[in-house]
Design a protein around this motif. Structure first.
Motif, short mmCIF file in Angstrom:
data_model
loop_
_atom_site.label_atom_id
_atom_site.label_comp_id
_atom_site.label_asym_id
_atom_site.label_seq_id
_atom_site.Cartn_x
_atom_site.Cartn_y
_atom_site.Cartn_z
N ALA A 28 -1.55 -10.25 1.93
CA ALA A 28 -2.95 -9.98 1.65
C ALA A 28 -3.88 -10.98 2.35
N LYS A 29 -3.41 -12.20 2.50
CA LYS A 29 -4.25 -13.24 3.10
C LYS A 29 -4.23 -13.21 4.62
N ASN A 30 -3.14 -12.70 5.22
CA ASN A 30 -2.98 -12.81 6.67
C ASN A 30 -3.03 -11.50 7.43
N TYR A 31 -3.05 -10.37 6.71
CA TYR A 31 -3.04 -9.06 7.38
C TYR A 31 -4.15 -8.16 6.85
N ASP A 32 -4.49 -7.17 7.65
CA ASP A 32 -5.51 -6.19 7.29
C ASP A 32 -4.84 -5.12 6.41
N THR A 33 -5.26 -5.03 5.18
CA THR A 33 -4.63 -4.10 4.24
C THR A 33 -5.45 -2.81 4.07
N SER A 34 -6.38 -2.57 4.97
CA SER A 34 -7.21 -1.37 4.87
C SER A 34 -6.43 -0.11 5.26
N PHE A 35 -6.95 1.02 4.84
CA PHE A 35 -6.37 2.32 5.18
C PHE A 35 -6.33 2.50 6.70
N GLU A 36 -7.42 2.13 7.36
CA GLU A 36 -7.53 2.32 8.81
C GLU A 36 -6.51 1.50 9.57
N ALA A 37 -6.08 0.36 9.04
CA ALA A 37 -5.18 -0.54 9.77
C ALA A 37 -3.71 -0.15 9.65
N ILE A 38 -3.37 0.74 8.74
CA ILE A 38 -1.96 1.09 8.52
C ILE A 38 -1.29 1.48 9.83
N GLY A 39 -0.14 0.86 10.10
CA GLY A 39 0.62 1.18 11.31
C GLY A 39 0.31 0.30 12.50
N THR A 40 -0.79 -0.45 12.44
CA THR A 40 -1.18 -1.29 13.57
C THR A 40 -0.48 -2.64 13.51
N ALA A 41 -0.66 -3.43 14.58
CA ALA A 41 -0.02 -4.75 14.66
C ALA A 41 -0.53 -5.70 13.59
N ASN A 42 -1.74 -5.46 13.10
CA ASN A 42 -2.30 -6.35 12.10
C ASN A 42 -2.17 -5.79 10.69
N SER A 43 -1.17 -4.93 10.49
CA SER A 43 -0.85 -4.42 9.15
C SER A 43 0.55 -4.89 8.78
N SER A 44 0.83 -4.89 7.48
CA SER A 44 2.17 -5.25 7.02
C SER A 44 2.45 -4.49 5.73
N ASN A 45 2.94 -3.26 5.89
CA ASN A 45 3.23 -2.41 4.73
C ASN A 45 4.73 -2.17 4.59
N TYR A 46 5.12 -1.68 3.43
CA TYR A 46 6.50 -1.30 3.13
C TYR A 46 6.41 -0.02 2.32
N ILE A 47 7.45 0.80 2.34
CA ILE A 47 7.33 2.09 1.65
C ILE A 47 7.45 1.95 0.13
N GLY A 48 8.11 0.91 -0.36
CA GLY A 48 8.18 0.67 -1.80
C GLY A 48 9.20 1.53 -2.52
N THR A 49 9.35 1.26 -3.81
CA THR A 49 10.41 1.89 -4.60
C THR A 49 10.26 3.40 -4.69
N ALA A 50 9.03 3.89 -4.88
CA ALA A 50 8.84 5.32 -5.12
C ALA A 50 9.17 6.16 -3.89
N TRP A 51 8.71 5.74 -2.71
CA TRP A 51 9.06 6.49 -1.49
C TRP A 51 10.53 6.31 -1.15
N ALA A 52 11.07 5.10 -1.36
CA ALA A 52 12.50 4.89 -1.08
C ALA A 52 13.36 5.80 -1.96
N ASN A 53 12.99 5.90 -3.22
CA ASN A 53 13.70 6.79 -4.14
C ASN A 53 13.58 8.25 -3.69
N ALA A 54 12.40 8.63 -3.22
CA ALA A 54 12.18 10.01 -2.78
C ALA A 54 12.96 10.33 -1.51
N ALA A 55 13.04 9.35 -0.61
CA ALA A 55 13.64 9.58 0.71
C ALA A 55 15.10 10.01 0.64
N THR A 56 15.80 9.58 -0.41
CA THR A 56 17.23 9.86 -0.50
C THR A 56 17.54 11.26 -1.04
N GLY A 57 16.51 11.99 -1.46
CA GLY A 57 16.73 13.37 -1.92
C GLY A 57 17.60 13.45 -3.14
#
Length: 577
Positions: A370-399
Motif C-alpha cells: 500500500a505504501k510503495n505501489y499504486d493500488t488504484s483500479f486504473e493501475a491494475i496490471g501495470t509495473a507500478n501495481s502489486s496485486n494477488y488473486i487471493g483466496t476466493a479467486w484461487a478457490n474458484a480457479a480449481t473448479g
C-alpha cells in the motif's frame, strides 16, 4: 549383361547402406523442451476446461497426452527439486523452503531450503551426454542469499533469469521487500538477474513472457546452428503474483469475471471439467471453504476491482500460451519439432495469499504494498501495481477441487500436465489427443524424460560420489502404449510439508492436515479419481486399506526422520517473520 550387372551392384550397395542410414537416424538425440507454469490451477487452461482461450496448449494436447491425476507439491521450489531429480523433497534439501521454515527443522538434514549437493539433476546428466543445457526464467532452488547454488553449478551451459521465487513482470524489482532491512517499509528493492551466471541489467517495460521466450529462442537457435542437441528448462513466472499483464490482453476477460464472480466461476469450471471428462462425471462439487469471501459481500466497486485483477491473471495465462506458440512455431519452421520431446506442467495450484488476511497472509507485506505501489483500479496490471488473486479467486480457479497453493488438498497439488513424446507431432502417435487419469507424481517426469533421451540414471553413485537415488518411475511404457498405467497399486508415493502429509496408492489418497493449517489433524482416505473434491471420506468403509496406507506412511516418516510439527503452527505466519 553389363546392364544387369550394374543394376545388381546398385541394389547391393543400396542394401548395405540402408541399415547405416537407419542407425544414423536412430542415433539422433531428441531435444527436450520442459515448460513450467507458475501457480496455475488445474482448471486454468482452455484445454483443461477453462474459459481462457489457449490454442497453443491445445496444439500440445492434440499431439500428446493430457494427464488429469498428476500431482506436484503445493509450493514451487519443492516441486522443482523433485522435477530436477526424481527424488523425494526431504532427501534433497527441500523438506522446507526459503519463504517458510518450521523453527525446529532449521539445521536438520533435508530441511536446508535449497537443492543440496547429494542430488544428481537432469541438467547434469544431459550435460554429461554432450547436450546444450539451458535454463530460462525462475530458478528458486538456491543461490545468492538463499544458500545453495545457482543453475551453472548444476550442469547448465547457459542460463538467464532470476534465482528467487518471482519478480515484477515489467522491470527489475523484487516482488517482496527485504524484511531484514530496517527501512524496508519505505522503499522497493531490486531483483538479482543473471545471464550465464553474471549480473544482468534487465530492461524496463519488456514483459516477462516476452523477455524469457526471446532469450530461450536465442539459446535454442545457437545450439541448432552448431548441430547440438539441447535440453531446456523454460520456467515462466506467469501467473505468479504480482498479477501484471499486457493491457491489450486484459480487457477481453473483464466482463466474464464481473458477471460470474467467485462462486459463478467455480461452478462454471466444475461443470466444464465434468463435461470434458477432466474429472469424474460423478464428482461432487467442492465443499464451501470458510476462509473464502462471498461475491455478494463485496461492494460494486470491489467487484469491479476484483474482476479486473482476475482478468489480468487470465491475461498472464493467455500470454504464456502465446509464448509457447512462439516456441512451437520456431521448432516447426526449423525442422526440430518432430525430434523434440515437450512436457508442460504447473508447479502447484493457484496462490491464495491475501496480504491483509490474518489467516493466509502477512499484514506487514500488505502495508508495504500500500505504501510503495499504486493500488488504484486504473493501475491494475501495470509495473507500478502489486496485486494477488487471493483466496476466493484461487478457490474458484480449481473448479471441482478443494484448496489451493500451500495446501495438500487436490486444488494445491493436482495440476495440468501434458507430455508430447519425441516424434508424436508426425501425427502417427497412437496416444495423440488422449486424456488419462493415470496416477503420476512430479518425480516421475525426470525419469520419463531421461528414458526417452536414452540416458541411464547412475542411481546412488555419480562420478565416484554417493548420491540420493531417485524413486520416480518412467512413464514411457504407458506413453508408448505398452501399459495402461504409470504406477501400479504397490508403487505408492508419499509427501510431507509443514507437518501436513499424504500418501498415494493407486487411485487412493490418505491425507492429514494439521489444525494450524485449517485441517482437523486426522487422517482421511479418498478415492481422488472418483472423488477429486475429497468430499467422501472412506476410512470407515475401507479400514484395511486405511491401515495399510497409514502403516506405509509411518514407515516413510521414520525412514526420512521427518520433524514433527506442532499442531497449532501456521506456515503463513512463519512466512511473514
Amino acid at each position: 549383361m553389363k546392364y544387369y550387372s550394374s543394376l545388381l551392384l546398385l541394389v547391393i550397395l543400396f542394401s548395405c547402406s540402408s541399415p547405416s542410414n537407419e542407425k544414423k537416424g536412430a542415433d539422433v538425440k531428441p531435444n527436450i523442451l520442459l515448460l513450467i507454469g507458475d501457480d496455475i490451477a488445474f482448471g486454468d487452461l482452455g484445454v483443461y476446461g477453462s474459459e481462457i482461450n489457449t490454442p497453443n496448449f491445445n496444439r500440445l494436447a492434440e499431439s500428446g497426452v493430457r494427464f488429469t491425476n498428476f500431482h506436484a507439491s503445493p509450493v514451487c521450489s519443492v516441486t522443482r527439486s523433485m522435477l530436477m531429480t526424481g527424488c523425494n523433497n526431504i532427501e534433497i534439501g527441500l523438506g522446507s523452503f526459503d519463504y517458510s521454515f518450521y523453527p525446529a527443522s532449521k539445521g536438520k538434514p533435508g530441511y536446508e531450503g535449497y537443492l543440496t549437493d547429494n542430488a544428481v539433476t537432469m541438467s547434469q546428466l544431459f550435460n554429461d551426454q554432450g547436450y546444450e543445457v539451458f535454463k530460462v526464467g525462475k530458478w528458486h532452488l538456491g543461490g545468492e542469499e538463499a544458500g545453495g547454488y545457482g543453475p551453472m553449478h548444476w550442469g547448465f551451459t547457459k542460463e538467464f533469469g532470476i534465482l528467487s521465487g518471482g519478480s515484477n513482470h515489467w522491470n527489475n524489482l523484487r516482488m517482496t521487500p527485504i524484511f531484514s532491512d530496517p527501512d524496508f517499509m519505505n522503499k522497493k528493492f531490486e531483483e538479482h538477474w543473471t545471464l550465464n551466471g553474471e549480473k544482468y541489467d534487465r530492461p524496463n517495460g519488456v514483459y516477462s513472457g516476452e523477455l524469457y521466450t526471446n532469450q530461450m529462442l536465442s539459446f535454442i537457435k545457437e545450439a541448432h546452428k552448431e548441430g547440438k542437441p539441447w535440453f531446456s528448462w523454460m520456467a515462466f513466472t506467469t501467473a505468479h503474483f504480482p498479477i501484471q499483464a499486457p493491457p491489450e490482453l486484459v480487457e477481453k476477460h473483464y466482463e466474464f469475471y464481473l458477471k460470474h464472480g467467485y462462486e459463478g466461476l467455480k461452478q462454471f469450471r466444475y461443470e466444464r471439467l465434468k463435461e470434458k471428462g477432466l474429472i469424474s462425471h460423478s464428482a461432487a462439487p467442492a465443499s464451501e471453504n470458510s476462509l473464502v469471501k462471498k461475491w455478494d459481500q463485496l461492494s460494486d466497486d470491489e467487484k469491479k476491482y476484483q474482476a479486473k485483477v482476475f482478468a489480468t491473471y487470465a491475461a498472464e495465462i493467455e500470454d504464456q500460451d502465446n509464448r509457447i506458440g512462439q516456441l512451437l512455431d520456431y521448432l516447426k519452421s526449423s525442422g526440430q519439432l518432430e525430434n523434440t520431446m515437450i512436457v508442460y506442467l504447473s508447479d502447484n495450484g493457484p496462490e491464495g495469499m491475501e496480504a491483509e488476511n490474518p489467516n493466509t497472509g502477512n499484514e506487514v507485506f500488505g502495508e508495504w504494498i500500500a505504501k510503495n505501489y499504486d493500488t488504484s483500479f486504473e493501475a491494475i496490471g501495470t509495473a507500478n501495481s502489486s496485486n494477488y488473486i487471493g483466496t476466493a479467486w484461487a478457490n474458484a480457479a480449481t473448479g471441482g477441487l478443494s484448496w489451493w497453493k500451500w495446501f495438500i488438498g487436490e486444488g494445491g497439488v493436482r495440476v495440468p500436465m501434458i507430455i508430447v513424446p519425441p516424434g508424436a507431432t508426425k501425427e502417427n502417435y497412437k496416444r495423440a489427443g488422449e486424456l488419462s487419469n493415470a496416477v503420476m507424481s512430479v518425480k516421475d517426469l525426470p525419469m520419463t524424460i531421461l528414458d526417452y533421451a536414452g540416458i541411464q540414471h547412475p542411481g546412488s553413485n555419480y562420478k565416484g560420489k554417493t548420491v540420493q537415488a531417485p524413486s520416480g518411475i518412467s512413464a514411457r511404457p504407458f506413453l508408448d502404449g505398452e501399459s495402461d498405467i504409470v504406477r501400479n497399486d504397490n508403487q505408492w508415493y508419499a509427501f510431507e510439508l509443514f507437518g501436513n502429509a499424504y500418501i498415494m496408492k493407486g487411485n487412493y489418497k490418505l491425507i492429514k492436515v494439521r489444525k494450524g493449517m485449517f485441517g482437523d489433524g486426522e487422517w482421511h482416505l479418498y478415492d481422488v479419481v472418483k472423488d477429486p473434491s475429497e468430499s467422501k471420506p472412506l476410512e470407515k468403509e475401507m479400514p484395511d486399506r486405511y491401515k495399510d496406507m497409514l502403516s506405509l506412511y509411518k514407515g516413510y516418516e521414520k525412514e526420512h526422520q521427518l520433524v514433527q510439527v506442532d499442531e497449532a503452527w501456521n506456515a503463513f505466519k512463519a512466512a511473514s517473520d
